[in-house]
Motif scaffolding. Structure first.
Motif, PDB file in Angstrom:
ATOM      1  N   THR A   3     114.358  -3.230 -10.915  1.00 28.69           N
ATOM      2  CA  THR A   3     115.692  -3.061 -11.507  1.00 28.69           C
ATOM      3  C   THR A   3     116.606  -2.245 -10.607  1.00 28.69           C
ATOM      4  OG1 THR A   3     114.765  -3.191 -13.744  1.00 28.69           O
ATOM      5  CG2 THR A   3     116.959  -2.218 -13.516  1.00 28.69           C
ATOM      6  N   CYS A   4     116.134  -1.072 -10.157  1.00 29.88           N
ATOM      7  CA  CYS A   4     116.993  -0.190  -9.361  1.00 29.88           C
ATOM      8  C   CYS A   4     116.694  -0.247  -7.869  1.00 29.88           C
ATOM      9  CB  CYS A   4     116.864   1.250  -9.851  1.00 29.88           C
ATOM     10  SG  CYS A   4     115.254   2.006  -9.520  1.00 29.88           S
ATOM     11  N   LYS A   5     115.624  -0.977  -7.495  1.00 30.52           N
ATOM     12  CA  LYS A   5     115.250  -1.121  -6.075  1.00 30.52           C
ATOM     13  C   LYS A   5     115.003   0.227  -5.402  1.00 30.52           C
ATOM     14  CE  LYS A   5     115.940  -5.551  -6.481  1.00 30.52           C
ATOM     15  NZ  LYS A   5     114.782  -6.458  -6.612  1.00 30.52           N
ATOM     16  N   GLY A   6     114.509   1.198  -6.188  1.00 30.00           N
ATOM     17  CA  GLY A   6     114.172   2.493  -5.612  1.00 30.00           C
ATOM     18  C   GLY A   6     115.287   3.511  -5.630  1.00 30.00           C
ATOM     19  N   SER A   7     116.488   3.153  -6.144  1.00 25.77           N
ATOM     20  CA  SER A   7     117.595   4.118  -6.167  1.00 25.77           C
ATOM     21  C   SER A   7     117.449   5.134  -7.286  1.00 25.77           C
ATOM     22  CB  SER A   7     118.927   3.386  -6.333  1.00 25.77           C
ATOM     23  OG  SER A   7     119.038   2.832  -7.648  1.00 25.77           O
ATOM     24  N   CYS A   8     116.592   4.833  -8.270  1.00 27.46           N
ATOM     25  CA  CYS A   8     116.344   5.693  -9.438  1.00 27.46           C
ATOM     26  C   CYS A   8     117.502   5.677 -10.434  1.00 27.46           C
ATOM     27  CB  CYS A   8     116.053   7.141  -9.026  1.00 27.46           C
ATOM     28  SG  CYS A   8     114.684   7.323  -7.863  1.00 27.46           S
ATOM     29  N   CYS A   9     118.592   5.006 -10.111  1.00 24.27           N
ATOM     30  CA  CYS A   9     119.782   4.991 -10.973  1.00 24.27           C
ATOM     31  C   CYS A   9     119.901   3.661 -11.702  1.00 24.27           C
ATOM     32  CB  CYS A   9     121.050   5.216 -10.157  1.00 24.27           C
ATOM     33  SG  CYS A   9     121.077   6.771  -9.246  1.00 24.27           S
ATOM     34  N   GLN A  10     120.521   3.719 -12.859  1.00 27.29           N
ATOM     35  CA  GLN A  10     120.836   2.492 -13.560  1.00 27.29           C
ATOM     36  C   GLN A  10     121.776   1.661 -12.686  1.00 27.29           C
ATOM     37  OE1 GLN A  10     119.258   1.871 -16.242  1.00 27.29           O
ATOM     38  NE2 GLN A  10     120.247   0.001 -16.988  1.00 27.29           N
TER      39      GLN A  10
ATOM     40  N   GLY B 161     124.695  -0.140 -10.973  1.00 23.61           N
ATOM     41  CA  GLY B 161     126.119   0.110 -11.103  1.00 23.61           C
ATOM     42  C   GLY B 161     126.473   1.576 -11.063  1.00 23.61           C
ATOM     43  N   THR B 162     125.459   2.460 -11.014  1.00 22.14           N
ATOM     44  CA  THR B 162     125.716   3.897 -10.940  1.00 22.14           C
ATOM     45  C   THR B 162     125.080   4.464  -9.679  1.00 22.14           C
ATOM     46  OG1 THR B 162     123.715   4.545 -12.158  1.00 22.14           O
ATOM     47  CG2 THR B 162     125.669   4.009 -13.459  1.00 22.14           C
ATOM     48  N   ALA B 163     125.406   5.714  -9.363  1.00 24.14           N
ATOM     49  CA  ALA B 163     124.882   6.359  -8.160  1.00 24.14           C
ATOM     50  C   ALA B 163     124.706   7.844  -8.437  1.00 24.14           C
ATOM     51  CB  ALA B 163     125.832   6.155  -6.980  1.00 24.14           C
ATOM     52  N   PRO B 164     123.868   8.526  -7.668  1.00 27.23           N
ATOM     53  CA  PRO B 164     123.712   9.975  -7.847  1.00 27.23           C
ATOM     54  C   PRO B 164     125.035  10.698  -7.589  1.00 27.23           C
ATOM     55  CG  PRO B 164     121.939   9.098  -6.485  1.00 27.23           C
ATOM     56  CD  PRO B 164     122.957   8.009  -6.625  1.00 27.23           C
ATOM     57  N   VAL B 165     125.251  11.806  -8.294  1.00 30.53           N
ATOM     58  CA  VAL B 165     126.456  12.606  -8.101  1.00 30.53           C
ATOM     59  C   VAL B 165     126.067  13.953  -7.507  1.00 30.53           C
ATOM     60  CG1 VAL B 165     127.695  11.482  -9.978  1.00 30.53           C
ATOM     61  CG2 VAL B 165     126.302  13.498 -10.464  1.00 30.53           C
ATOM     62  N   THR B 166     126.991  14.516  -6.738  1.00 32.38           N
ATOM     63  CA  THR B 166     126.725  15.798  -6.085  1.00 32.38           C
ATOM     64  C   THR B 166     126.570  16.905  -7.115  1.00 32.38           C
ATOM     65  OG1 THR B 166     127.980  15.107  -4.147  1.00 32.38           O
ATOM     66  CG2 THR B 166     127.594  17.455  -4.411  1.00 32.38           C
ATOM     67  N   CYS B 167     125.562  17.711  -6.919  1.00 29.77           N
ATOM     68  CA  CYS B 167     125.309  18.831  -7.843  1.00 29.77           C
ATOM     69  C   CYS B 167     126.469  19.833  -7.739  1.00 29.77           C
ATOM     70  CB  CYS B 167     123.986  19.504  -7.493  1.00 29.77           C
ATOM     71  SG  CYS B 167     123.612  20.970  -8.470  1.00 29.77           S
ATOM     72  N   ASP B 168     127.094  20.184  -8.884  1.00 31.08           N
ATOM     73  CA  ASP B 168     128.226  21.104  -8.852  1.00 31.08           C
ATOM     74  C   ASP B 168     127.785  22.567  -8.818  1.00 31.08           C
ATOM     75  OD1 ASP B 168     127.211  21.286 -11.374  1.00 31.08           O
ATOM     76  OD2 ASP B 168     129.062  20.754 -12.430  1.00 31.08           O
ATOM     77  N   ILE B 169     126.491  22.807  -8.900  1.00 30.89           N
ATOM     78  CA  ILE B 169     125.987  24.186  -8.815  1.00 30.89           C
ATOM     79  C   ILE B 169     125.774  24.589  -7.360  1.00 30.89           C
ATOM     80  CG2 ILE B 169     124.156  25.778  -9.505  1.00 30.89           C
ATOM     81  CD1 ILE B 169     125.918  24.796 -11.798  1.00 30.89           C
ATOM     82  N   CYS B 170     125.042  23.755  -6.622  1.00 36.41           N
ATOM     83  CA  CYS B 170     124.771  24.078  -5.211  1.00 36.41           C
ATOM     84  C   CYS B 170     125.699  23.335  -4.264  1.00 36.41           C
ATOM     85  CB  CYS B 170     123.321  23.753  -4.863  1.00 36.41           C
ATOM     86  SG  CYS B 170     122.914  21.981  -4.933  1.00 36.41           S
ATOM     87  N   ARG B 171     126.573  22.487  -4.824  1.00 40.23           N
ATOM     88  CA  ARG B 171     127.532  21.702  -4.042  1.00 40.23           C
ATOM     89  C   ARG B 171     126.843  20.845  -2.973  1.00 40.23           C
ATOM     90  NH1 ARG B 171     132.528  23.337  -5.398  1.00 40.23           N
ATOM     91  NH2 ARG B 171     132.766  25.415  -6.355  1.00 40.23           N
TER      92      ARG B 171
ATOM     93  N   ILE C 236     120.976  12.676 -10.894  1.00 44.13           N
ATOM     94  CA  ILE C 236     121.048  11.304 -11.395  1.00 44.13           C
ATOM     95  C   ILE C 236     121.483  11.373 -12.850  1.00 44.13           C
ATOM     96  CG2 ILE C 236     119.735   9.202 -11.850  1.00 44.13           C
ATOM     97  CD1 ILE C 236     117.979   9.893  -9.499  1.00 44.13           C
ATOM     98  N   ALA C 237     122.757  11.102 -13.065  1.00 42.52           N
ATOM     99  CA  ALA C 237     123.320  11.218 -14.413  1.00 42.52           C
ATOM    100  C   ALA C 237     122.841  10.094 -15.326  1.00 42.52           C
ATOM    101  CB  ALA C 237     124.846  11.227 -14.341  1.00 42.52           C
ATOM    102  N   THR C 238     122.638   8.906 -14.750  1.00 37.27           N
ATOM    103  CA  THR C 238     122.210   7.743 -15.548  1.00 37.27           C
ATOM    104  C   THR C 238     120.952   7.163 -14.927  1.00 37.27           C
ATOM    105  OG1 THR C 238     124.565   7.282 -15.942  1.00 37.27           O
ATOM    106  CG2 THR C 238     122.975   5.602 -16.637  1.00 37.27           C
TER     107      THR C 238
ATOM    108  N   GLY D  74     113.923   6.656 -13.874  1.00 42.10           N
ATOM    109  CA  GLY D  74     114.466   7.412 -12.763  1.00 42.10           C
ATOM    110  C   GLY D  74     113.472   7.734 -11.660  1.00 42.10           C
ATOM    111  N   GLN D  75     112.322   7.039 -11.629  1.00 40.42           N
ATOM    112  CA  GLN D  75     111.319   7.301 -10.599  1.00 40.42           C
ATOM    113  C   GLN D  75     111.446   6.375  -9.394  1.00 40.42           C
ATOM    114  OE1 GLN D  75     109.005   9.872 -10.694  1.00 40.42           O
ATOM    115  NE2 GLN D  75     110.310  10.478 -12.407  1.00 40.42           N
ATOM    116  N   GLY D  76     112.117   5.245  -9.578  1.00 44.36           N
ATOM    117  CA  GLY D  76     112.247   4.286  -8.473  1.00 44.36           C
ATOM    118  C   GLY D  76     111.019   3.432  -8.263  1.00 44.36           C
TER     119      GLY D  76
END
Length: 367
Positions: A137-144, A146-156, A188-190, A197-199
């Motif tokens: 389904t995700c081909k190893g991206s771990c994301c649903q 149409g979605t992508a990982p987002v940058t962590c706003d804590i450690c930037r 990974i928000a989604t 989310g394991q890929g």
């Protein structure tokens, strides 16, 4: 003032690496964050000063010539990097960047049982393996999709958090993995719902294996890249195949040779005969000379196991066992008595009875 070499517990001809290892060992024991006692604090100062001097080639030369090599008063503990590396895994304020979600998959071990006949020339197996494969389904991206990982706003996106820590040396900066993104730098928000989310997902797959000729019980074959896939589509681990050769009722193995015993009637042993032996790779005509004795070994060249390393095959070694009849009618007994009267048998000696037939066959097979 104590000798710097004695403080660190090293010889005067110690290498730079030996001095560094000694310092790290003592620093782990004496650092105020670990050992807050006043005595330990003073010893830690001496250890650090000794290391400052001996780790600097110019100061060490001066010290070895009789100079002080840097004063304890006002010395600035300049080797902060070694202290940070000892306690925090890296230099103060430095970061190694976010860690990758992609990791190498684990190796797998499978036991393969083989018949002795399969070992002679090798065989092919299609093995069913329960392992981790790439999420379709995700081909190893771990994301649903149409979605992508987002940058962590804590450690930037750095994957680590820096904090100021007060110590005997003043305020120092330490770095630790970000608790929000676990050091990845992204969140990974989604997550993919198929693999959570394991890929990768667990599944059965078929692995074709060509087992070479000559393998034996306990031998392990390595198939690089045929193990399970890693998290987030990381590279596959290796697959190891451990061989087990099943017991055979007739033939046994000694290296590349095959061993067996052949029972021969007394008349056949006396007169000589030809016996058709059903070997593992076809029939073998065994010619017995007249007068063949029990425990003799007949060798049939190149009818053993194919050599795992090198070329050619081992031999088939046949141990002869002459079978004496136990029930005779009157006519047969008369004939045997007449034979015995014309052929005087040698007197038995104790050495003839010290080991049985199978022990003799074993000794001749193996030696």
């Amino acid at each position: 003032m104590a000798d710097h070499y004695e403080v660190l517990g090293v010889s005067r001809d110690a290498t730079t690496d030996e001095i560094k290892k000694a310092y790290r060992r003592l620093a782990r024991q004496l650092h105020p964050d670990v050992n807050p006692g006043a005595e330990a604090s003073e010893t830690f100062k001496s250890v650090t000063h000794a290391y400052d001097v001996l780790s600097d080639s110019a100061q060490r030369q001066k010290y070895d010539r009789g100079g002080q090599g840097g004063g304890a008063e006002g010395q600035n503990f300049g080797n902060f990097g070694d202290i940070f590396e000892t306690f925090f895994g890296g230099g103060g304020g430095s970061t190694r960047g976010p860690r990758s979600r992609r990791e190498r998959g684990q190796d797998a071990l499978i036991r393969v049982e083989l018949d002795l006949a399969e070992v002679i020339f090798g065989t092919h197996r299609d093995l069913e393996v329960d392992t981790a494969i790439l999420c379709d389904t995700c081909k190893g991206s771990c994301c649903q999709p149409g979605t992508a990982p987002v940058t962590c706003d804590i450690c930037r996106g750095t994957g680590s958090i820096q904090r100021a820590v007060r110590s005997l040396l003043g305020n120092v900066m330490t770095s630790s993995p970000c608790g929000s993104c676990r050091g990845y730098g992204t969140i990974i928000a989604t997550p993919c719902t198929t693999c959570s989310g394991q890929g990768r997902v667990r599944a059965r797959r078929t692995v074709p294996v060509d087992v070479p000729a000559g393998v034996d019980t306990g031998l392990r074959l390595q198939m690089p890249g045929s193990g399970e896939i890693g998290p987030a589509g990381g590279p596959n681990g290796d697959l190891y195949l451990e061989m087990k050769v099943r017991h055979h009722d007739v033939f046994s193995r000694d290296g590349d040779d095959l061993l067996c015993s052949l029972e021969v009637a007394m008349t056949g042993a006396i007169l000589g005969t030809t016996v058709k032996l059903k070997a593992l790779d076809g029939d073998v005509d065994v010619e017995l000379r007249p007068g063949v004795q029990s425990s003799e070994i007949l060798t049939i060249k190149d009818r053993g196991v194919t050599k795992l390393r090198g070329s050619g095959r081992g031999d088939l070694k046949i141990g002869i066992q002459v079978v004496t009849p136990t029930r005779l009618d009157h006519k047969e007994r008369d004939l045997i008595e007449q034979f015995a009267a014309r052929h005087s048998a040698p007197a038995p000696s104790l050495s003839q009875y010290q080991q049985g037939l199978f022990a003799k066959l074993r000794d001749r097979f193996l030696g």
